[in-house]
Design a protein around this motif. Sequence first.
Motif, mmCIF file in Angstrom:
data_model
loop_
_atom_site.group_PDB
_atom_site.id
_atom_site.type_symbol
_atom_site.label_atom_id
_atom_site.label_comp_id
_atom_site.label_asym_id
_atom_site.label_seq_id
_atom_site.Cartn_x
_atom_site.Cartn_y
_atom_site.Cartn_z
ATOM 1 N N ALA A 11 -112.367 -10.618 -9.682
ATOM 2 C CA ALA A 11 -111.878 -10.793 -10.946
ATOM 3 C C ALA A 11 -110.257 -10.623 -10.691
ATOM 4 N N ARG A 12 -110.024 -9.569 -10.012
ATOM 5 C CA ARG A 12 -108.411 -9.297 -9.789
ATOM 6 C C ARG A 12 -108.153 -9.478 -8.327
ATOM 7 N N PRO A 13 -107.372 -10.470 -7.778
ATOM 8 C CA PRO A 13 -107.239 -10.539 -6.264
ATOM 9 C C PRO A 13 -106.420 -9.031 -5.823
ATOM 10 N N VAL A 14 -106.747 -9.011 -4.440
ATOM 11 C CA VAL A 14 -106.147 -7.827 -4.071
ATOM 12 C C VAL A 14 -104.746 -7.968 -3.754
ATOM 13 N N ARG A 15 -103.791 -7.079 -4.169
ATOM 14 C CA ARG A 15 -102.435 -7.444 -4.033
ATOM 15 C C ARG A 15 -101.884 -6.733 -2.700
ATOM 16 N N LEU A 16 -101.931 -7.538 -1.639
ATOM 17 C CA LEU A 16 -101.581 -7.143 -0.384
ATOM 18 C C LEU A 16 -100.408 -7.881 0.279
ATOM 19 N N ALA A 17 -99.447 -7.411 0.917
ATOM 20 C CA ALA A 17 -98.587 -7.997 1.723
ATOM 21 C C ALA A 17 -98.384 -7.445 3.038
ATOM 22 N N GLY A 28 -96.513 -3.206 5.828
ATOM 23 C CA GLY A 28 -96.798 -4.100 4.367
ATOM 24 C C GLY A 28 -96.868 -3.083 3.282
ATOM 25 N N ALA A 29 -97.608 -3.659 2.379
ATOM 26 C CA ALA A 29 -97.783 -2.768 1.027
ATOM 27 C C ALA A 29 -98.892 -3.133 0.411
ATOM 28 N N TRP A 30 -99.509 -2.288 -0.350
ATOM 29 C CA TRP A 30 -100.784 -2.686 -1.225
ATOM 30 C C TRP A 30 -100.700 -2.137 -2.587
ATOM 31 N N TRP A 31 -100.723 -2.848 -3.458
ATOM 32 C CA TRP A 31 -100.329 -2.503 -4.924
ATOM 33 C C TRP A 31 -101.658 -2.682 -5.769
ATOM 34 N N PRO A 32 -102.342 -1.539 -5.769
ATOM 35 C CA PRO A 32 -103.684 -1.446 -6.693
ATOM 36 C C PRO A 32 -103.440 -1.802 -8.013
ATOM 37 N N HIS A 33 -104.340 -2.293 -8.634
ATOM 38 C CA HIS A 33 -104.325 -2.646 -10.101
ATOM 39 C C HIS A 33 -104.404 -1.468 -11.041
ATOM 40 N N THR A 34 -105.113 -0.310 -10.766
ATOM 41 C CA THR A 34 -105.400 0.764 -11.323
ATOM 42 C C THR A 34 -104.999 1.931 -10.571
ATOM 43 N N ALA A 35 -105.066 3.200 -11.356
ATOM 44 C CA ALA A 35 -104.777 4.252 -10.834
ATOM 45 C C ALA A 35 -106.086 4.713 -9.733
ATOM 46 N N SER A 36 -107.156 4.290 -9.897
ATOM 47 C CA SER A 36 -108.307 4.518 -9.281
ATOM 48 C C SER A 36 -108.116 3.873 -7.612
ATOM 49 N N VAL A 37 -107.549 4.117 -6.844
ATOM 50 C CA VAL A 37 -107.489 3.525 -5.657
ATOM 51 C C VAL A 37 -108.866 3.532 -4.952
ATOM 52 N N ALA A 38 -109.459 4.671 -5.003
ATOM 53 C CA ALA A 38 -111.061 4.442 -4.391
ATOM 54 C C ALA A 38 -111.751 3.665 -5.082
ATOM 55 N N GLN A 112 -93.523 -5.410 -12.758
ATOM 56 C CA GLN A 112 -93.985 -6.475 -12.116
ATOM 57 C C GLN A 112 -92.858 -6.949 -11.220
ATOM 58 N N GLY A 113 -91.601 -6.974 -11.702
ATOM 59 C CA GLY A 113 -90.506 -7.525 -10.866
ATOM 60 C C GLY A 113 -90.192 -6.368 -9.663
ATOM 61 N N LEU A 114 -90.138 -5.326 -9.457
ATOM 62 C CA LEU A 114 -89.776 -4.273 -8.752
ATOM 63 C C LEU A 114 -91.020 -4.278 -7.773
ATOM 64 N N GLY A 115 -92.213 -4.061 -8.307
ATOM 65 C CA GLY A 115 -93.377 -4.165 -7.468
ATOM 66 C C GLY A 115 -93.370 -5.252 -6.454
ATOM 67 N N THR A 116 -93.063 -6.601 -6.810
ATOM 68 C CA THR A 116 -93.051 -7.857 -6.151
ATOM 69 C C THR A 116 -92.089 -7.697 -5.110
ATOM 70 N N VAL A 117 -91.018 -6.924 -5.414
ATOM 71 C CA VAL A 117 -89.808 -7.070 -4.420
ATOM 72 C C VAL A 117 -90.244 -5.892 -3.452
ATOM 73 N N VAL A 118 -90.616 -4.947 -3.865
ATOM 74 C CA VAL A 118 -91.165 -3.883 -2.634
ATOM 75 C C VAL A 118 -92.108 -4.289 -1.710
ATOM 76 N N MET A 119 -93.176 -5.162 -2.376
ATOM 77 C CA MET A 119 -94.292 -5.661 -1.426
ATOM 78 C C MET A 119 -93.485 -6.465 -0.667
ATOM 79 N N ARG A 120 -92.657 -7.587 -0.842
ATOM 80 C CA ARG A 120 -91.898 -8.559 -0.010
ATOM 81 C C ARG A 120 -91.175 -7.634 1.184
ATOM 82 N N ARG A 121 -90.677 -6.978 0.665
ATOM 83 C CA ARG A 121 -89.766 -6.248 1.533
ATOM 84 C C ARG A 121 -90.646 -5.246 2.812
ATOM 85 N N ALA A 122 -91.682 -4.694 2.158
ATOM 86 C CA ALA A 122 -92.421 -4.081 3.016
ATOM 87 C C ALA A 122 -93.195 -4.845 4.101
#
Length: 172
Positions: A11-17, A28-38, A112-122
Motif C-alpha cells: 500500500a505504501r512502498p518501502v522508502r529505502l535509499a 543508505g537510509a530507511w524512512w519508515p512511514h510510521t513510528a512503528s518500526v517493527a 518531506q524535503g529534508l527526508g528526501t535530501v537525507v536519504m539521497r545523501r545517505a
Amino acid sequence: MNGLSGSRRLARPVRLALAPTPGTGIDGAWWPHTASVASELPELIGVLHAQLGVVVDISINWSATEGPLDLNAISPSGKTLGGTLQRSPRLMVVTGQEASATLLVVPHMTSQGLGTVVMRRAAGVTVEHSQRDAKLYELADCVMRAAAIASAKWSESKQSPAAPAVAVMPGV
C-alpha cells in the motif's frame, strides 16, 4: 519473509535509499512511514533480500524507550532548537548472507524535503547544484556528520573486548 519467491504490492512502498556497493560507513537510509518500526520491518527485509541475501541479523543503536531525534529541529550548527544534540541518529545494521548495510533510520515525522535530501545523501546520490535547496543540504550534511560519528562510536564499542565477568588473580 526471507524465503518468499514472489513479490506483493505494498500500500505504501518501502522508502529505502541504498548505496550501489554497501559496506562503507553509512550505506543508505530507511524512512519508515510510521513510528512503528517493527510493523514496517518485514517489508524492509523483503526489499533488502535482493541486495544482501537472506537477512540473518539486525542490530540497532537505540533502546525502545528512547524517542527518535527530531531532524526538523536541527540547526546547521549541529544543535537542536533546544540545545546540542541529546541523541544520536538512529542506525541499523542489516546483515545478510551475502553483504551487510548500515542504514540511517530517518524518523517518520521528518519533513518531506529534508527526508528526501537525507536519504539521497545517505546513499551517496548526487543532485545537480541548481536543484539543491541550500538550507536542506546544510541540514542533511549535519545529520550525516552526526550519523557518521554515531556509526564510528557504535562500531568501536562493538569491537572492543568485553571485560571478563570474573577477574582471575594469580596466586589467590
